[in-house]
Design a protein around this motif. Structure first.
Motif, PDB file in Angstrom:
ATOM      1  N   PRO A 201      20.306 -32.865 -22.345  1.00 50.37           N
ATOM      2  CA  PRO A 201      19.875 -31.458 -22.318  1.00 50.37           C
ATOM      3  C   PRO A 201      19.165 -31.052 -21.035  1.00 50.37           C
ATOM      4  O   PRO A 201      19.100 -29.870 -20.714  1.00 50.37           O
ATOM      5  N   ASN A 202      18.630 -32.017 -20.298  1.00 48.40           N
ATOM      6  CA  ASN A 202      17.881 -31.690 -19.080  1.00 48.40           C
ATOM      7  C   ASN A 202      18.641 -32.026 -17.807  1.00 48.40           C
ATOM      8  O   ASN A 202      18.061 -32.024 -16.713  1.00 48.40           O
ATOM      9  N   LEU A 203      19.930 -32.306 -17.937  1.00 46.85           N
ATOM     10  CA  LEU A 203      20.745 -32.655 -16.779  1.00 46.85           C
ATOM     11  C   LEU A 203      21.606 -31.461 -16.379  1.00 46.85           C
ATOM     12  O   LEU A 203      22.533 -31.086 -17.099  1.00 46.85           O
ATOM     13  N   GLU A 204      21.291 -30.866 -15.255  1.00 48.20           N
ATOM     14  CA  GLU A 204      22.026 -29.683 -14.804  1.00 48.20           C
ATOM     15  C   GLU A 204      23.501 -30.030 -14.599  1.00 48.20           C
ATOM     16  O   GLU A 204      23.846 -31.021 -13.950  1.00 48.20           O
ATOM     17  N   GLY A 205      24.373 -29.225 -15.169  1.00 50.82           N
ATOM     18  CA  GLY A 205      25.799 -29.459 -15.055  1.00 50.82           C
ATOM     19  C   GLY A 205      26.334 -30.477 -16.047  1.00 50.82           C
ATOM     20  O   GLY A 205      27.540 -30.711 -16.128  1.00 50.82           O
ATOM     21  N   ARG A 206      25.433 -31.087 -16.826  1.00 50.75           N
ATOM     22  CA  ARG A 206      25.840 -32.063 -17.839  1.00 50.75           C
ATOM     23  C   ARG A 206      25.070 -31.846 -19.144  1.00 50.75           C
ATOM     24  O   ARG A 206      24.873 -32.772 -19.929  1.00 50.75           O
ATOM     25  N   ASP A 207      24.634 -30.600 -19.372  1.00 49.55           N
ATOM     26  CA  ASP A 207      23.761 -30.322 -20.499  1.00 49.55           C
ATOM     27  C   ASP A 207      24.490 -29.787 -21.726  1.00 49.55           C
ATOM     28  O   ASP A 207      23.871 -29.366 -22.697  1.00 49.55           O
ATOM     29  N   SER A 208      25.807 -29.789 -21.698  1.00 45.94           N
ATOM     30  CA  SER A 208      26.608 -29.465 -22.874  1.00 45.94           C
ATOM     31  C   SER A 208      27.873 -30.299 -22.795  1.00 45.94           C
ATOM     32  O   SER A 208      28.210 -30.845 -21.730  1.00 45.94           O
ATOM     33  N   TYR A 209      28.575 -30.401 -23.892  1.00 41.27           N
ATOM     34  CA  TYR A 209      29.787 -31.216 -23.901  1.00 41.27           C
ATOM     35  C   TYR A 209      30.814 -30.703 -22.896  1.00 41.27           C
ATOM     36  O   TYR A 209      31.374 -31.469 -22.105  1.00 41.27           O
ATOM     37  N   ILE A 210      31.055 -29.408 -22.913  1.00 40.06           N
ATOM     38  CA  ILE A 210      32.074 -28.840 -22.021  1.00 40.06           C
ATOM     39  C   ILE A 210      31.659 -29.005 -20.557  1.00 40.06           C
ATOM     40  O   ILE A 210      32.474 -29.375 -19.709  1.00 40.06           O
ATOM     41  N   ALA A 211      30.399 -28.749 -20.255  1.00 43.90           N
ATOM     42  CA  ALA A 211      29.920 -28.934 -18.880  1.00 43.90           C
ATOM     43  C   ALA A 211      30.049 -30.393 -18.461  1.00 43.90           C
ATOM     44  O   ALA A 211      30.442 -30.701 -17.327  1.00 43.90           O
TER      45      ALA A 211
END
Length: 225
Positions: A201-211
């Motif tokens: 949740p705190n990783l920019e660009g990796r904070d959702s499944y699609i991202a």
């Protein structure tokens, strides 16, 4: 433990991945429902073998956006079962998200179709389902089981394979050391990049499944296009 005690529904990936959750379940209510999202895939024969987890089943099927749709549908059905009063909300949300995952699948198909290289090496066998879905090949894995470091002989075989197949990418993971990947790359000429199977949740660009999946496809494209 407090959250588990209050929960009406526990969702696990299954296929041996969530073995650690058994201790937490001691705090659960007798009425709590548990959903193992791998069971539907197992029933349909969609799970792959060749992993270190329970029963020799590879549990990383969430990294295939098509199989992830089945997880979404299973979760929606379980939510309806424990909270029927909000059935319409759950089913509508699931249908909307499945539509997003279908678009994601098409997007990844277009991106991977342009890859000039089809083979890659990974840290552990997380990308087997993804590779099968998009016509790629997980040519070798560095660590076949958690904590099982490769021997000198293992590394030599992987280096030879990378050279023979002209593999362009050695994919490490941000959760683990990159030293083995860097060692193989140094002796083979391949490029080391990071694939992230988990995100956060705190990783920019990796904070959702699609991202997260878009990030990983971008990492692949950097070396394999």
């Amino acid at each position: 433990m407090k959250a588990m005690a209050r929960a009406a529904l526990l969702v696990v990936n299954g296929a041996g991945l969530d073995f650690w959750v058994e201790k937490l379940k001691s705090a659960a209510s007798d009425n709590m429902v548990e959903l193992d999202t791998s069971l539907a895939l197992e029933k349909d024969g969609l799970l792959l073998s060749g992993d270190e987890h329970d029963g020799g089943t590879n549990p990383h099927y969430w990294l295939d956006p098509v199989l992830a749709q089945k997880q979404v549908e299973a979760i929606a059905s379980a939510l309806v079962a424990v909270d029927p009063g909000n059935k319409d909300i759950y089913l509508a949300s699931a249908a909307s998200y499945v539509g997003e995952l279908e678009s994601l699948d098409e997007e990844i198909q277009d991106a991977t179709r342009a890859f000039s290289s089809r083979e890659f090496v990974t840290f552990h066998p997380a990308w087997t389902y993804f590779a099968k879905r998009y016509g790629l090949a997980e040519a070798a894995v560095i660590e076949e089981a958690p904590g099982k470091e490769p021997t000198i002989e293992d590394l030599g075989l992987i280096i030879d394979l990378v050279k023979d197949l002209k593999v362009k990418a050695i994919f490490a993971e941000p959760q683990f050391s990159t030293r083995w990947a860097e060692s193989i790359a140094k002796d083979s000429g391949a490029k080391v990049l990071l694939l992230d199977p988990i995100g956060g949740p705190n990783l920019e660009g990796r904070d959702s499944y699609i991202a997260l999946m878009r990030y990983n496809v971008g990492q692949m494209a950097e070396a394999m296009k």
